[in-house]
Write a protein that holds these residues in place. Structure first.
Motif, PDB file in Angstrom:
ATOM      1  N   ASN A 312       2.021   9.171  25.755  1.00 35.14           N
ATOM      2  CA  ASN A 312       3.380   9.523  25.356  1.00 35.14           C
ATOM      3  C   ASN A 312       3.366  10.556  24.242  1.00 35.14           C
ATOM      4  N   THR A 313       4.431  11.341  24.220  1.00 32.71           N
ATOM      5  CA  THR A 313       4.595  12.314  23.143  1.00 32.71           C
ATOM      6  C   THR A 313       4.808  11.562  21.833  1.00 32.71           C
ATOM      7  N   GLY A 314       4.083  11.955  20.785  1.00 30.59           N
ATOM      8  CA  GLY A 314       4.252  11.281  19.501  1.00 30.59           C
ATOM      9  C   GLY A 314       3.027  11.411  18.631  1.00 30.59           C
ATOM     10  N   GLU A 315       3.090  10.761  17.486  1.00 25.88           N
ATOM     11  CA  GLU A 315       1.998  10.788  16.523  1.00 25.88           C
ATOM     12  C   GLU A 315       1.500   9.368  16.278  1.00 25.88           C
ATOM     13  N   LEU A 316       0.188   9.241  16.117  1.00 23.40           N
ATOM     14  CA  LEU A 316      -0.422   7.921  16.005  1.00 23.40           C
ATOM     15  C   LEU A 316       0.001   7.195  14.731  1.00 23.40           C
ATOM     16  N   ASP A 317       0.279   7.947  13.647  1.00 25.42           N
ATOM     17  CA  ASP A 317       0.674   7.279  12.409  1.00 25.42           C
ATOM     18  C   ASP A 317       2.051   6.633  12.529  1.00 25.42           C
ATOM     19  N   LYS A 318       2.812   7.023  13.562  1.00 28.35           N
ATOM     20  CA  LYS A 318       4.090   6.373  13.834  1.00 28.35           C
ATOM     21  C   LYS A 318       3.942   5.296  14.908  1.00 28.35           C
ATOM     22  N   ARG A 347      -5.531   6.192  20.718  1.00 30.12           N
ATOM     23  CA  ARG A 347      -6.002   7.388  20.000  1.00 30.12           C
ATOM     24  C   ARG A 347      -4.998   8.538  20.131  1.00 30.12           C
ATOM     25  N   GLN A 348      -5.157   9.514  19.223  1.00 34.93           N
ATOM     26  CA  GLN A 348      -4.315  10.708  19.211  1.00 34.93           C
ATOM     27  C   GLN A 348      -5.011  11.806  19.997  1.00 34.93           C
ATOM     28  N   ILE A 349      -4.306  12.415  20.947  1.00 29.67           N
ATOM     29  CA  ILE A 349      -4.825  13.554  21.709  1.00 29.67           C
ATOM     30  C   ILE A 349      -3.790  14.674  21.633  1.00 29.67           C
ATOM     31  N   ASP A 350      -4.114  15.698  20.844  1.00 31.12           N
ATOM     32  CA  ASP A 350      -3.182  16.812  20.615  1.00 31.12           C
ATOM     33  C   ASP A 350      -1.844  16.263  20.096  1.00 31.12           C
ATOM     34  N   ASN A 351      -0.769  16.472  20.860  1.00 32.80           N
ATOM     35  CA  ASN A 351       0.548  16.021  20.414  1.00 32.80           C
ATOM     36  C   ASN A 351       0.970  14.708  21.080  1.00 32.80           C
ATOM     37  N   SER A 352       0.004  14.011  21.641  1.00 30.81           N
ATOM     38  CA  SER A 352       0.311  12.774  22.368  1.00 30.81           C
ATOM     39  C   SER A 352      -0.543  11.615  21.871  1.00 30.81           C
ATOM     40  N   VAL A 353      -0.016  10.419  22.082  1.00 29.41           N
ATOM     41  CA  VAL A 353      -0.746   9.180  21.793  1.00 29.41           C
ATOM     42  C   VAL A 353      -1.172   8.568  23.118  1.00 29.41           C
ATOM     43  N   GLU A 354      -2.440   8.203  23.196  1.00 26.55           N
ATOM     44  CA  GLU A 354      -2.973   7.658  24.450  1.00 26.55           C
ATOM     45  C   GLU A 354      -3.404   6.208  24.258  1.00 26.55           C
ATOM     46  N   ALA A 355      -2.814   5.312  25.041  1.00 24.34           N
ATOM     47  CA  ALA A 355      -3.237   3.910  25.087  1.00 24.34           C
ATOM     48  C   ALA A 355      -4.029   3.727  26.376  1.00 24.34           C
TER      49      ALA A 355
END
Length: 373
Positions: A312-318, A347-355
């Motif tokens: 999903n689009t987003g940041e891991l710290d959020k 984990r964070q991948i570019d501008n996305s968060v990957e579960a």
């Protein structure tokens, strides 16, 4: 049966075993002595009387010695103290038994021809020595038997304890799984109902479809309590209903895409697992951005694992990994169902968060459900 009756039965059983061992042990000694006496032509009434005295004293003193062992609770002490006290008792009772034998032999004139040429002190020392040897063997057998029996009881008790612990763990796991699987974010239900209410006047057909989608999700949540895993295809259908409902709220701000390998559609996954991860992607990713974003669901097979990715689009710290029920429940369910074989990462991948979820492929389907090989 009460405790007193149990103890009496246990004592009776142990005493019966003791009598049996005594009979077998001393009976064997009698047979061996008679065999050699006949072989060397020394079998006579004097020999039989002497053997009777020896066996009688042996039975008497070993029985007394057993009582001393019980009263001093030697078998409950450390292994080192057991060995020391067993040796000391053997010396004491060996001396008593040997001395009594020499007294009986002298009183009833049961000396052999070889002993008649020996002094009384030599005969006493000889009788004590042989009594010590016999009692030493008796104590070794007695000690080994109880040591092995104690180890066997400890092993049995440990197995029973492990069984009880496993049963408690299983009940705890089942309770935890029930809580996890029955969890639905109440905010999602409220949001969905508000969206449906807004559609009733604007778009009645879409409102009716939304009610069906919400009904499917609620039904799936209730049915999830009855099974540990479901086919991925069924899980994806629920996810699609969920995302359709969320699309009403986010409209163009939510973009959805699927990349599903057909070979994985019948693969087993924990119910509501993907839906929970998608829900977290909406909550911590899409809803945090004014422009919204995209959710991509991927399912494929890689290196012996069924890999499921929710991006999903987003940041891991959020998207804090240790906060919230969803991510914690995901890790718990995977561990409870598949142990250390399954893996979960965020984990964070570019501008996305990957579960990413990895489920081992050694999961087979049977008529009654799924289980691990």
């Amino acid at each position: 049966m009460n405790m007193s009756g149990t103890l009496k039965k246990l004592f009776k059983d142990n005493f019966s075993i003791y009598i049996l061992f005594q009979a077998l042990g001393w009976g064997f000694i009698v047979l061996v002595n008679i065999f050699f006496a006949i072989t060397f032509a020394k079998y006579n009434s004097r020999f039989v009387s002497r053997l009777f005295v020896f066996v009688f004293l042996g039975l008497l003193w070993t029985s007394i010695m057993r009582q001393v062992i019980h009263k001093r609770r030697i078998l409950a002490k450390s292994l080192k103290m057991q060995l020391i006290e067993f040796f000391c008792i053997t010396m004491i009772f060996g001396a008593l038994c040997g001395y009594c034998e020499s007294v009986f032999t002298d009183y009833f004139d049961l000396k052999s021809s070889a002993e008649k040429n020996l002094t009384r002190s030599s005969i006493i020392i000889s009788d004590i020595f042989y009594s010590f040897i016999y009692l030493f063997i008796w104590n070794c057998i007695y000690f080994i038997y109880h040591y092995v029996e104690k180890s066997r009881r400890q092993t049995t008790d440990n197995m029973k304890l492990e069984a009880i612990v496993k049963e408690l763990e299983l009940k705890s796991i089942q309770a935890e799984l029930k809580v996890i699987k029955s969890h639905i974010n109440p905010h999602f239900i409220f949001n969905s109902l508000n969206s449906i209410r807004a559609l009733i006047d604007e778009n009645p057909p879409r409102a009716r479809k939304a009610v069906t989608e919400l009904s499917n999700i609620l039904r799936s949540s209730m049915l999830a309590e009855k099974t540990e895993v479901v086919p991925l295809e069924k899980e994806i259908n629920i996810v699609k209903d969920y995302l359709e409902l969320e699309h009403i709220r986010f409209e163009d701000r939510l973009q959805i895409s699927y990349c599903l390998d057909e070979n994985t559609l019948d693969r087993p996954v924990p119910p509501m697992l993907v839906q929970t991860l998608v829900e977290n992607a909406i909550k911590h990713g899409i809803s945090k951005s004014i422009k919204g974003g995209q959710i991509k669901i991927t399912s494929t097979i890689v290196d012996g694992f069924h890999m499921i990715i929710i991006q999903n689009t987003g940041e891991l710290d959020k998207f804090p990994p240790n906060e919230g029920f969803g991510l914690v429940s995901t890790e718990s369910r995977l561990k409870l169902l598949f142990g250390n074989k399954a893996k979960f990462s965020l984990r964070q991948i570019d501008n996305s968060v990957e579960a990413m979820v990895l489920i081992p492929m050694e999961v087979v389907k049977e008529s009654v459900g799924y289980h691990l090989n």
